[in-house]
Design a protein around this motif. Structure first.
Motif, short mmCIF file in Angstrom:
data_model
loop_
_atom_site.label_atom_id
_atom_site.label_comp_id
_atom_site.label_asym_id
_atom_site.label_seq_id
_atom_site.Cartn_x
_atom_site.Cartn_y
_atom_site.Cartn_z
N ALA A 225 0.84 -1.20 0.00
CA ALA A 225 0.00 0.00 0.00
C ALA A 225 0.87 1.25 0.00
O ALA A 225 1.95 1.27 0.61
CB ALA A 225 -0.91 0.00 1.23
N PRO A 226 0.44 2.29 -0.70
CA PRO A 226 1.24 3.52 -0.74
C PRO A 226 1.25 4.22 0.61
O PRO A 226 0.33 4.05 1.42
CB PRO A 226 0.50 4.37 -1.78
N GLU A 227 2.29 4.98 0.83
CA GLU A 227 2.40 5.75 2.07
C GLU A 227 1.36 6.86 2.06
O GLU A 227 1.08 7.47 1.02
CB GLU A 227 3.79 6.36 2.19
N LYS A 228 0.76 7.10 3.22
CA LYS A 228 -0.23 8.18 3.29
C LYS A 228 0.44 9.51 2.98
O LYS A 228 1.45 9.86 3.58
CB LYS A 228 -0.86 8.24 4.69
N THR A 229 -0.10 10.21 2.02
CA THR A 229 0.50 11.48 1.61
C THR A 229 -0.21 12.68 2.22
O THR A 229 0.31 13.78 2.21
CB THR A 229 0.45 11.61 0.08
N GLU A 230 -1.41 12.47 2.71
CA GLU A 230 -2.16 13.58 3.29
C GLU A 230 -2.84 13.13 4.58
O GLU A 230 -3.12 11.95 4.77
CB GLU A 230 -3.26 14.05 2.32
N SER A 231 -3.06 14.09 5.44
CA SER A 231 -3.82 13.81 6.65
C SER A 231 -5.21 14.43 6.48
O SER A 231 -5.38 15.64 6.62
CB SER A 231 -3.11 14.42 7.87
N ALA A 262 -5.14 9.68 -1.62
CA ALA A 262 -4.77 10.01 -0.23
C ALA A 262 -3.83 8.98 0.38
O ALA A 262 -3.35 9.17 1.51
CB ALA A 262 -6.03 10.13 0.62
N GLY A 263 -3.57 7.89 -0.32
CA GLY A 263 -2.73 6.84 0.23
C GLY A 263 -3.38 6.13 1.39
O GLY A 263 -2.73 5.77 2.37
N LEU A 264 -4.70 5.91 1.28
CA LEU A 264 -5.46 5.28 2.34
C LEU A 264 -6.09 3.98 1.85
O LEU A 264 -6.36 3.82 0.65
CB LEU A 264 -6.58 6.21 2.82
N PRO A 265 -6.38 3.04 2.75
CA PRO A 265 -7.14 1.86 2.36
C PRO A 265 -8.54 2.26 1.91
O PRO A 265 -9.14 3.19 2.48
CB PRO A 265 -7.21 1.02 3.65
N LYS A 266 -9.07 1.59 0.91
CA LYS A 266 -10.42 1.91 0.43
C LYS A 266 -11.45 1.77 1.55
O LYS A 266 -12.43 2.53 1.59
CB LYS A 266 -10.80 1.00 -0.74
N ARG A 267 -11.24 0.81 2.43
CA ARG A 267 -12.19 0.58 3.52
C ARG A 267 -12.35 1.83 4.38
O ARG A 267 -13.45 2.13 4.84
CB ARG A 267 -11.71 -0.60 4.35
N GLU A 268 -11.26 2.56 4.60
CA GLU A 268 -11.34 3.77 5.43
C GLU A 268 -12.21 4.84 4.79
O GLU A 268 -13.03 5.50 5.46
CB GLU A 268 -9.93 4.30 5.68
N VAL A 269 -12.07 5.01 3.47
CA VAL A 269 -12.89 5.99 2.76
C VAL A 269 -14.34 5.51 2.70
O VAL A 269 -15.28 6.29 2.90
CB VAL A 269 -12.35 6.22 1.34
N PHE A 270 -14.52 4.24 2.43
CA PHE A 270 -15.87 3.65 2.37
C PHE A 270 -16.60 3.85 3.70
O PHE A 270 -17.78 4.25 3.73
CB PHE A 270 -15.77 2.17 2.03
#
Length: 284
Positions: A225-231, A262-270
């Motif tokens: 997974a990509p590194e989170k680029t934004e908070s 955003a470099g986040l797991p899809k589950r977090e956005v979902f």
């Protein structure tokens, strides 16, 4: 004195990759425990070696029952050689139970290093190899497969899987759904054999390619997974999804795109989108 348990790596394709020590162990072991005795016979014939010890089968179906017998031989001083059809024993193959039982009895366990589909695929994949994790075979059932993939959705290390050719298309489609269609991967087929092939590309493209049918022994390597680029807080994630939806994207694709950006797991956005929807419903 107790004996020694020897775990021996066998060729994953090209017989010329067999290490010299394997030949010596095959010739001198008191007992050879083989995942498939017919394959062992072909291996010894190809290597021009004649085992002097007793040959027994040791596979998933009889592993529990045969382990005590082999431990008894080890306690009695025998040198027991464990080989599987290809690669290293215990790595998605029989062996763990016997090793654990031998260790419990304080029996010496050693190994003859040999070819590894995991390391070979990693080296050929073109993906980062400084940190990786091996996930073995995924569950056969679709729901269980998706659940297992979601467990590592945010894993930063490169992932390595084994897969059967007839399930490869479903597995790659599930990976594209969970990890995103643009996550890089490599499908390594028939490693070290005549028709060796390494197919590299985004998961979405690889899933479409595999739908046409693929044969052979398969190892899949997937970028971490990509590194989170934004908070970003939940409200901002929901806003970005909404903007994409208003531009004509389907919600599923919008969530995947926002997560990737955003470099986040899809589950977090979902989860953020679902929570916002539930909150709106509950508003008087």
């Amino acid at each position: 004195m107790t004996g020694t348990l020897v775990l021996a790596g066998t060729p994953i394709g090209d017989i010329a990759d067999a290490p010299p020590r394997l030949v010596a162990e095959l010739a001198g072991a008191d007992v050879i425990a083989a995942e498939d005795t017919r394959r062992l016979r072909r291996l010894t014939q190809a290597l021009d070696v004649q085992p002097s010890g007793r040959v027994v089968s040791y596979f998933e179906g009889n592993e529990s029952a045969r382990t005590p017998e082999l431990v008894e031989a080890l306690v009695g001083g025998a040198r027991v050689l464990l080989v599987t059809d290809a690669g290293m024993p215990s790595v998605s193959d029989p062996g763990y139970r016997l090793v654990a039982a031998a260790v419990e009895k304080d029996i010496k366990v050693t190994a003859v290093p040999g070819p590894s589909a995991v390391l070979t695929a990693l080296a050929l994949s073109g993906l980062p190899v400084d940190r990786f994790c091996f996930e073995g075979f995924l569950p056969r059932k679709a729901g269980e497969r998706l659940s297992r993939l979601r467990e590592v959705e945010g894993e930063r290390r490169t992932l390595v899987y084994f897969e059967a050719p007839h399930r490869l298309d479903d597995t790659l489609a599930a990976m594209a759904e969970v990890f995103g269609t643009q996550r890089r991967a490599a499908v390594c087929r028939e490693l070290t054999k005549t028709y060796e092939e390494v197919k590299r590309g985004p998961l979405g493209e690889l899933a479409a390619w595999a739908a046409e049918g693929v044969r052979g022994e398969i190892t899949v390597v997937v970028e971490g997974a990509p590194e989170k680029t934004e908070s970003l807080d939940a409200d901002e994630l929901v806003r970005r999804v909404r903007v994409r939806e208003e531009a004509g994207e389907r919600r599923k694709e919008a969530i995947a795109a926002v997560a990737a950006d955003a470099g986040l797991p899809k589950r977090e956005v979902f989860d953020a989108v679902v929570a916002a929807k539930n909150a709106t419903r509950g508003t008087p």
